[in-house]
Design a protein around this motif. Sequence first.
Motif, mmCIF file in Angstrom:
data_model
loop_
_atom_site.group_PDB
_atom_site.id
_atom_site.type_symbol
_atom_site.label_atom_id
_atom_site.label_comp_id
_atom_site.label_asym_id
_atom_site.label_seq_id
_atom_site.Cartn_x
_atom_site.Cartn_y
_atom_site.Cartn_z
ATOM 1 N N GLY A 153 -28.431 -27.042 25.485
ATOM 2 C CA GLY A 153 -27.683 -28.134 26.087
ATOM 3 C C GLY A 153 -26.312 -27.703 26.564
ATOM 4 O O GLY A 153 -25.915 -26.542 26.417
ATOM 5 N N GLY A 154 -25.571 -28.662 27.129
ATOM 6 C CA GLY A 154 -24.308 -28.342 27.772
ATOM 7 C C GLY A 154 -23.069 -28.865 27.075
ATOM 8 O O GLY A 154 -21.994 -28.914 27.678
ATOM 9 N N GLY A 155 -23.181 -29.264 25.818
ATOM 10 C CA GLY A 155 -22.019 -29.753 25.090
ATOM 11 C C GLY A 155 -21.025 -28.650 24.804
ATOM 12 O O GLY A 155 -21.342 -27.455 24.910
ATOM 13 N N PRO A 156 -19.796 -28.989 24.428
ATOM 14 C CA PRO A 156 -18.774 -27.990 24.129
ATOM 15 C C PRO A 156 -19.244 -26.993 23.069
ATOM 16 O O PRO A 156 -19.751 -27.379 22.019
ATOM 17 C CB PRO A 156 -17.598 -28.821 23.611
ATOM 18 C CG PRO A 156 -17.799 -30.181 24.200
ATOM 19 C CD PRO A 156 -19.283 -30.368 24.248
ATOM 20 N N GLY A 157 -19.095 -25.715 23.371
ATOM 21 C CA GLY A 157 -19.437 -24.675 22.407
ATOM 22 C C GLY A 157 -20.915 -24.376 22.275
ATOM 23 O O GLY A 157 -21.318 -23.628 21.381
ATOM 24 N N LYS A 186 -19.276 -39.439 28.297
ATOM 25 C CA LYS A 186 -17.839 -39.544 28.553
ATOM 26 C C LYS A 186 -17.060 -38.661 27.581
ATOM 27 O O LYS A 186 -16.091 -38.008 27.975
ATOM 28 C CB LYS A 186 -17.397 -40.993 28.436
ATOM 29 C CG LYS A 186 -17.889 -41.886 29.579
ATOM 30 C CD LYS A 186 -17.428 -43.321 29.383
ATOM 31 C CE LYS A 186 -17.932 -44.217 30.498
ATOM 32 N NZ LYS A 186 -17.525 -45.631 30.280
ATOM 33 N N ARG A 187 -17.476 -38.640 26.314
ATOM 34 C CA ARG A 187 -16.792 -37.790 25.352
ATOM 35 C C ARG A 187 -16.993 -36.309 25.692
ATOM 36 O O ARG A 187 -16.086 -35.488 25.518
ATOM 37 C CB ARG A 187 -17.270 -38.091 23.931
ATOM 38 C CG ARG A 187 -16.504 -39.233 23.272
ATOM 39 C CD ARG A 187 -16.903 -39.411 21.832
ATOM 40 N NE ARG A 187 -18.157 -40.123 21.706
ATOM 41 C CZ ARG A 187 -18.251 -41.448 21.662
ATOM 42 N NH1 ARG A 187 -17.167 -42.188 21.743
ATOM 43 N NH2 ARG A 187 -19.422 -42.030 21.531
ATOM 44 N N LEU A 188 -18.188 -35.974 26.177
ATOM 45 C CA LEU A 188 -18.456 -34.598 26.581
ATOM 46 C C LEU A 188 -17.531 -34.203 27.739
ATOM 47 O O LEU A 188 -16.885 -33.149 27.711
ATOM 48 C CB LEU A 188 -19.921 -34.455 26.990
ATOM 49 C CG LEU A 188 -20.486 -33.053 27.243
ATOM 50 C CD1 LEU A 188 -22.014 -33.086 27.141
ATOM 51 C CD2 LEU A 188 -20.106 -32.506 28.609
ATOM 52 N N SER A 248 -11.968 -23.203 33.038
ATOM 53 C CA SER A 248 -12.929 -23.748 33.999
ATOM 54 C C SER A 248 -14.142 -24.294 33.263
ATOM 55 O O SER A 248 -15.206 -23.683 33.251
ATOM 56 C CB SER A 248 -13.359 -22.657 34.990
ATOM 57 O OG SER A 248 -14.255 -23.163 35.958
ATOM 58 N N PRO A 249 -14.017 -25.479 32.640
ATOM 59 C CA PRO A 249 -15.153 -26.072 31.926
ATOM 60 C C PRO A 249 -16.353 -26.220 32.855
ATOM 61 O O PRO A 249 -16.194 -26.686 33.994
ATOM 62 C CB PRO A 249 -14.609 -27.441 31.486
ATOM 63 C CG PRO A 249 -13.131 -27.249 31.436
ATOM 64 C CD PRO A 249 -12.817 -26.307 32.568
ATOM 65 N N PRO A 250 -17.541 -25.821 32.420
ATOM 66 C CA PRO A 250 -18.687 -25.715 33.327
ATOM 67 C C PRO A 250 -19.167 -27.016 33.954
ATOM 68 O O PRO A 250 -19.699 -26.998 35.052
ATOM 69 C CB PRO A 250 -19.781 -25.096 32.438
ATOM 70 C CG PRO A 250 -19.338 -25.364 31.038
ATOM 71 C CD PRO A 250 -17.853 -25.343 31.064
ATOM 72 N N LEU A 251 -18.988 -28.162 33.283
ATOM 73 C CA LEU A 251 -19.581 -29.388 33.802
ATOM 74 C C LEU A 251 -18.596 -30.338 34.471
ATOM 75 O O LEU A 251 -18.992 -31.418 34.902
ATOM 76 C CB LEU A 251 -20.314 -30.135 32.677
ATOM 77 C CG LEU A 251 -21.541 -29.433 32.109
ATOM 78 C CD1 LEU A 251 -22.228 -30.297 31.076
ATOM 79 C CD2 LEU A 251 -22.524 -29.065 33.217
ATOM 80 N N LEU A 252 -17.343 -29.983 34.558
ATOM 81 C CA LEU A 252 -16.362 -30.886 35.136
ATOM 82 C C LEU A 252 -16.198 -30.639 36.624
ATOM 83 O O LEU A 252 -15.948 -29.513 37.045
ATOM 84 C CB LEU A 252 -15.011 -30.743 34.436
ATOM 85 C CG LEU A 252 -14.982 -31.111 32.955
ATOM 86 C CD1 LEU A 252 -13.560 -31.053 32.434
ATOM 87 C CD2 LEU A 252 -15.578 -32.491 32.717
ATOM 88 N N GLY A 253 -16.338 -31.708 37.432
ATOM 89 C CA GLY A 253 -16.130 -31.598 38.860
ATOM 90 C C GLY A 253 -14.667 -31.776 39.209
ATOM 91 O O GLY A 253 -13.818 -31.937 38.333
ATOM 92 N N TYR A 305 -12.241 -31.522 27.415
ATOM 93 C CA TYR A 305 -11.208 -30.589 27.869
ATOM 94 C C TYR A 305 -10.040 -31.296 28.563
ATOM 95 O O TYR A 305 -9.131 -30.629 29.047
ATOM 96 C CB TYR A 305 -11.822 -29.555 28.817
ATOM 97 C CG TYR A 305 -12.744 -28.593 28.103
ATOM 98 C CD1 TYR A 305 -12.236 -27.509 27.401
ATOM 99 C CD2 TYR A 305 -14.123 -28.779 28.115
ATOM 100 C CE1 TYR A 305 -13.078 -26.625 26.735
ATOM 101 C CE2 TYR A 305 -14.967 -27.902 27.459
ATOM 102 C CZ TYR A 305 -14.444 -26.826 26.767
ATOM 103 O OH TYR A 305 -15.276 -25.956 26.104
ATOM 104 N N LYS A 306 -10.061 -32.614 28.599
ATOM 105 C CA LYS A 306 -8.990 -33.362 29.255
ATOM 106 C C LYS A 306 -7.968 -33.827 28.227
ATOM 107 O O LYS A 306 -8.135 -33.638 27.023
ATOM 108 C CB LYS A 306 -9.586 -34.546 30.014
ATOM 109 C CG LYS A 306 -10.564 -34.133 31.114
ATOM 110 C CD LYS A 306 -11.244 -35.321 31.754
ATOM 111 C CE LYS A 306 -10.299 -36.176 32.545
ATOM 112 N NZ LYS A 306 -10.986 -37.277 33.240
#
Length: 288
Positions: free
Chosen positions: A37-41, A147-149, A198-203, A153-154
């Motif tokens: 999955g794509g969650g943090p870490g 939203k938490r995911l 550069s977090p992978p899932l943030l546009g 990084y914000k």
Amino acid sequence: MDQILEKPVVSQTIRVGNREIFVSEAGEGPVVLMLHGGGPGASGMSNYVRNVEVLAKRFRVLVPDMPGYGRSTKGLDRKDPFGDLARSMFGLLDAMGVKTCCVVGNSLGGGCALRMALDRPDRIRRLVLMGPGGVDTTRSLPTAGLKRLFNYYKGEGPTIEKLATFIKGDLVYDASAITGELIEERFKSSVDPEVVASPPLLGPKGIPNFRAIDFTRDPRLGKLETPTLVLWGVEDRVNRPSGGLSLLKRMRRCDLHFFSRTGHWVQWERAEEFNAVTMAFLSQGDSA
């Protein structure tokens, strides 16, 4: 990880285009590619630590850290994350001499797996998708878990408290088995300077372009003949369980299993059942 695998696992880093992909391998036989999955870490083996040893009894199991995560090269095409991941995974398979395989994918990895089958159905024999991403993403607002995911990084940036809230509150239904070691391992990975930069899932606006990654709007989905098993926790707070019914309605060869009192991590929370149903499904017919 929360346990030691008895089945030998061999890891290596493979060059794929301009990326280095870290991949672990166990077992022999037909190839099964397992995507995390794509969650943090997140990383490959931490996602599937309760599953690899069982599946490796029959299959050659490949568990990569996908681009942007773990020990692989960071950076991901935010305009087309699933397409970018799919191309990278096909490149990995090519580099390892694998022509066809089955793919197991959780969340982001499920979206990647589905994109692989849509792009190259000739190379994907079977799919197992657990709460896959990219399903009905434009038909309702993002869940609280998503939203938490996206917000990890914000604001004040990554904290172990934010990560613990996400893992205990969104990934699982029953957090009693979540260890401090698991959270600390993922937190350490999540604060890699390259990932933070550069977090992978943030546009560009903080969240992905959901319309561009909604598989239920892809006309190819209804024509796909790949046998698919969809597993979804009823208490999934990241990707809505209704997505399972959406796939069942649209896909020609789709089986759907719901798991009660289970969150987003079916393969972790319900490992014994997951291993049994996945082994049975992948063993059907010719999976070589």
